[in-house]
Design an enzyme around this catalytic site. Structure first.
Site, PDB file in Angstrom:
ATOM      1  CB  CYS A 193      -0.923   0.114   1.062  1.00 20.24           C
ATOM      2  SG  CYS A 193      -2.128  -1.344   1.418  1.00 20.24           S
ATOM      3  NE  ARG A 213       5.666   2.111  -1.806  1.00 18.89           N
ATOM      4  CZ  ARG A 213       5.784   1.472  -0.407  1.00 18.89           C
ATOM      5  NH1 ARG A 213       4.768   0.861  -0.013  1.00 18.89           N
ATOM      6  NH2 ARG A 213       6.804   1.829   0.132  1.00 18.89           N
ATOM      7  CD1 TRP A 255      -2.606  -6.732  -2.188  1.00 21.25           C
ATOM      8  CD2 TRP A 255      -2.524  -5.790  -4.206  1.00 21.25           C
ATOM      9  NE1 TRP A 255      -2.791  -7.503  -3.159  1.00 21.25           N
ATOM     10  CE2 TRP A 255      -2.751  -7.146  -4.289  1.00 21.25           C
ATOM     11  CE3 TRP A 255      -2.006  -5.109  -5.475  1.00 21.25           C
ATOM     12  CZ2 TRP A 255      -2.530  -7.755  -5.568  1.00 21.25           C
ATOM     13  CZ3 TRP A 255      -2.183  -5.671  -6.497  1.00 21.25           C
ATOM     14  CH2 TRP A 255      -2.274  -6.818  -6.853  1.00 21.25           C
ATOM     15  CG  ASN A 260       1.481  -0.319   3.845  1.00 24.34           C
ATOM     16  OD1 ASN A 260       1.198  -1.619   3.860  1.00 24.34           O
ATOM     17  ND2 ASN A 260       2.625  -0.037   3.687  1.00 24.34           N
ATOM     18  N   GLY A 261      -0.561  -2.443   6.335  1.00 21.47           N
ATOM     19  CA  GLY A 261      -0.085  -3.709   7.276  1.00 21.47           C
ATOM     20  C   GLY A 261      -1.291  -4.428   7.707  1.00 21.47           C
ATOM     21  CD  GLU A 300      18.489 -17.999   0.548  1.00 17.85           C
ATOM     22  OE1 GLU A 300      18.686 -16.674   0.379  1.00 17.85           O
ATOM     23  OE2 GLU A 300      18.937 -18.770  -0.323  1.00 17.85           O
ATOM     24  CE  LYS A 306      20.034 -14.352  -0.038  1.00 15.80           C
ATOM     25  NZ  LYS A 306      20.161 -15.013  -1.008  1.00 15.80           N
ATOM     26  CD  GLU A 341      23.706 -15.156  -3.530  1.00 16.24           C
ATOM     27  OE1 GLU A 341      23.042 -15.041  -4.661  1.00 16.24           O
ATOM     28  OE2 GLU A 341      23.020 -14.900  -2.357  1.00 16.24           O
ATOM     29  CG  HIS A 381      26.190 -39.884   6.780  1.00 17.48           C
ATOM     30  ND1 HIS A 381      26.414 -41.229   6.488  1.00 17.48           N
ATOM     31  CD2 HIS A 381      25.210 -39.624   7.487  1.00 17.48           C
ATOM     32  CE1 HIS A 381      25.221 -41.765   7.183  1.00 17.48           C
ATOM     33  NE2 HIS A 381      24.805 -40.864   7.939  1.00 17.48           N
ATOM     34  CE  LYS A 385      17.338  -9.197  -7.679  1.00 16.48           C
ATOM     35  NZ  LYS A 385      17.466  -9.537  -6.216  1.00 16.48           N
TER      36      LYS A 385
END
Length: 606
Positions: free
Chosen positions: A2, A27, A74, A98-99, A479, A483, A486, A502, A601
């Site tokens: 929003c 947005r 939204w 918003n939220g 992940e 990160k 990266e 193992h 990206k």
């Protein structure tokens, strides 16, 4: 996401409010509205659809007030109708929000018992009536808002104006961003500095928990304890074509901190918050008849798919096959009838993922794509495109796109489980309710900067780092390792904790930090046994868990305390600490956080 704007102006502000909202159109939204103070009264104009519909309404019924707020919505609670559009108001107060207000049902019930009449299906209206109730008790507007904020649970940003108050606007943020703009005899409010670019380049960013009293002469800012505080005024460089870093050092930091907001709006696209039910779009396939789900993606998006495999198989009881797109496209996998193929891509242009989509489509699979760019090739070639509402992600290392992908996949898992009768109505409500709490919990996690800085100072000295996790925490460990390597260029590997014996255990000594993702779930005791194996070999354990450190059976070098939550949403929350650890470590080392070497990206070539 929003959009919120507000202006304390020298002349009529309606057209400027609409112009500011137009800068936030990126947005996404489904309705818009503004409210102003007119001769001591509150007046508003709202419209479904695009801003041009609101502009037409304002031509027919103009507003002349010098004090006003605006909003692009939204839909979260309630359908995208004019009745549910913001601003919401009584005869005393008007609010844009918003939220998600998590406890709005409880507040609404109490307020209705006092005689308050609700006109919409939204959670925001509870805020309006709560402030009105405090005003009715004789509190002035500032005291009324201060008292009301104490009763709100969730992640939110608020802009508030009052009848009879032409020189007053109040703003508050908890988990969703807000910026104050300073003019000469004028003040501004925006959920993004971009909205304020035509009016001022002097910006103050409210910090988490802040609320502010705006008058044309300036702003008084209070922290979460209600103590008067000062926040810096910075010179912003923003335009309608530029997403700026705000007061963050890097885009990655900004995008990590946007997650309470973007996750809430992504969830709202697939859930009915008012009834705590899933509201998933038609995929053109009877979800009850799905024989198998095939998921394919690359990089971080692949790890989101791995989490989804745990969710779908556990809750929907449907077998899931997953592979990285660069492998699946070549192995000529046999695909069943009534199969659903799901592709996850931030850009929607990833070459390997697109090629695999075309293979699955040629093999008569129903295609659903989870993308952040609705006009992308992957979205266009899918039977159903399931958007994430992350907004532009500038940092190469994906953060907010990842948690938004997880949000959509969690909703998909519930939708399939519901269609197949694999969960009860009560279980659906419990799972959806847990998801609605995610933005608030992320906002709380983001307030723990000190522990991440401390961990980063030690990790920056390491050459190798191991990440461990079990169950749906295993993909989060993968992940986390991705990160770290990266953006800091430190070698890191993620493993299923049960695989430690193992092979990876041979790497452990006092020079190897081991980051353990360990929510206190059904698998926690198993993970504890692996922790003890690491401790016995001198490994430096960094424990990310909601369990007390003593339950680990050893003394970790660092403990990142997580909130107690339903294990279903653990991957969404535990993704945030691993992002923060990587970010702060890279900053310590001095690498280019937003544009790490050798990476792009969007990978649009094989």
């Amino acid at each position: 996401m929003c959009g919120i704007v507000g202006i304390l102006g020298k002349s009529a502000v309606a057209s400027d409010l609409v112009d500011a909202l137009r800068r936030l159109e990126y947005r996404g939204y489904d309705s818009a509205g503004i409210a102003t103070v007119e001769g001591g009264r509150l007046e508003r104009r709202r419209a479904e659809g695009k801003l041009r519909n609101l502009e037409k309404r304002l031509i027919e019924e103009p507003l002349a007030g010098r004090t006003g707020i605006g909003h692009t919505r939204w839909a979260t609670h309630g359908r995208p109708t004019e009745r549910n559009a913001h601003p919401h108001m009584t005869n005393k107060v008007s609010v844009v929000h918003n939220g998600i207000i998590e406890n709005f049902r409880e507040l609404r019930t109490k307020l209705e018992a006092k005689g308050h009449r609700f006109d919409t299906d939204t959670d925001t209206e509870a805020v309006v009536h709560l402030i009105t109730d405090e005003l009715n008790k004789g509190n002035d507007p500032v005291a009324a808002v201060g008292r009301a904020l104490d009763h709100l649970q969730g992640a939110f940003a608020l802009g508030i104006i009052f009848a009879g108050e032409d020189d007053l606007m109040i703003a508050a943020r908890k988990g969703s961003p807000l910026a104050i703009g300073h003019g000469t005899g004028e003040m501004y409010l925006g959920s993004d500095a971009i909205a304020l670019a035509p009016f001022t380049d002097a910006i103050t960013y409210l910090e988490e928990g802040d609320w502010a009293v705006l008058r044309r002469s300036g702003a008084e800012i209070y922290d979460r304890q209600g103590t008067r505080t000062e926040r810096p005024v910075i010179k912003a460089v923003a335009s309608s074509l530029l997403v700026d870093k705000g007061n963050y050092r890097h885009f990655m930091a900004k995008e990590i901190n946007e997650q309470p907001e973007v996750v809430s709006h992504t969830l709202a696209n697939y859930l009915d918050m008012a009834t705590a039910q899933v509201r998933f779009p038609d995929l053109g396939l009877d979800l009850a008849q799905i024989s198998r789900v095939t998921i394919s993606a690359c990089g971080t998006a692949y790890y989101a798919g791995l989490v989804a495999k745990y969710w779908i198989e556990r809750y929907a009881r449907v077998p899931v096959d997953i592979d990285v797109a660069s492998e699946m496209r070549y192995r000529e996998a046999p695909l069943p009838e009534n199969g659903l193929a799901v592709f996850v891509s931030q850009s929607g242009e990833t070459a390997d993922t697109l090629a695999t989509l075309r293979y699955c489509k040629a093999n008569k699979q129903r295609i659903a794509s989870i993308v952040n760019v609705r006009t992308s090739t992957i979205a266009r070639e899918s039977d159903a495109a399931l958007p994430t509402l992350a907004g532009p992600e500038i940092g190469v290392a994906s953060t907010k796109a990842f948690t938004c992908q997880l949000s959509v996949l969690a909703c998909l898992a519930i939708a399939i489980a519901k269609a197949r009768g694999a969960i009860t109505k009560e279980q659906e409500i419990a799972l959806v309710t847990a998801l609605t709490e995610v933005p608030r919990h992320i906002a709380a996690i983001l307030r723990q900067d000190e522990i991440y800085l401390s961990v980063a100072q030690e990790l920056a000295k390491a050459r190798d780092v191991l990440y461990l996790g079990r169950g749906s925490s295993f993909p989060i460990a993968l992940e986390g390792a991705l990160k770290l390597k990266e953006i800091s260029y430190i070698h890191a590997e993620g493993y299923a904790a049960g695989e430690l014996k193992h092979g990876p255990i041979a790497l452990i000594d006092e020079n190897v930090p081991v980051i353990v993702v360990a929510p206190e779930d059904d698998l926690f005791e198993k993970t504890v046994s692996n922790l003890q194996e690491v401790a016995a070999r001198g490994g430096q354990i960094i424990l990310i868990s909601d369990a007390a450190p003593e339950k680990a059976g050893c003394t970790p070098a660092a403990h990142i305390q997580m909130p107690k939550i339903d294990s279903f949403i653990a991957p969404l929350l535990y993704a945030v600490p691993i992002q923060l650890i990587a970010y702060h470590t890279a900053v310590q080392i001095g690498t280019d956080v937003d544009q790490p070497r050798n990476l792009a990206k969007s990978v649009t070539v094989e």
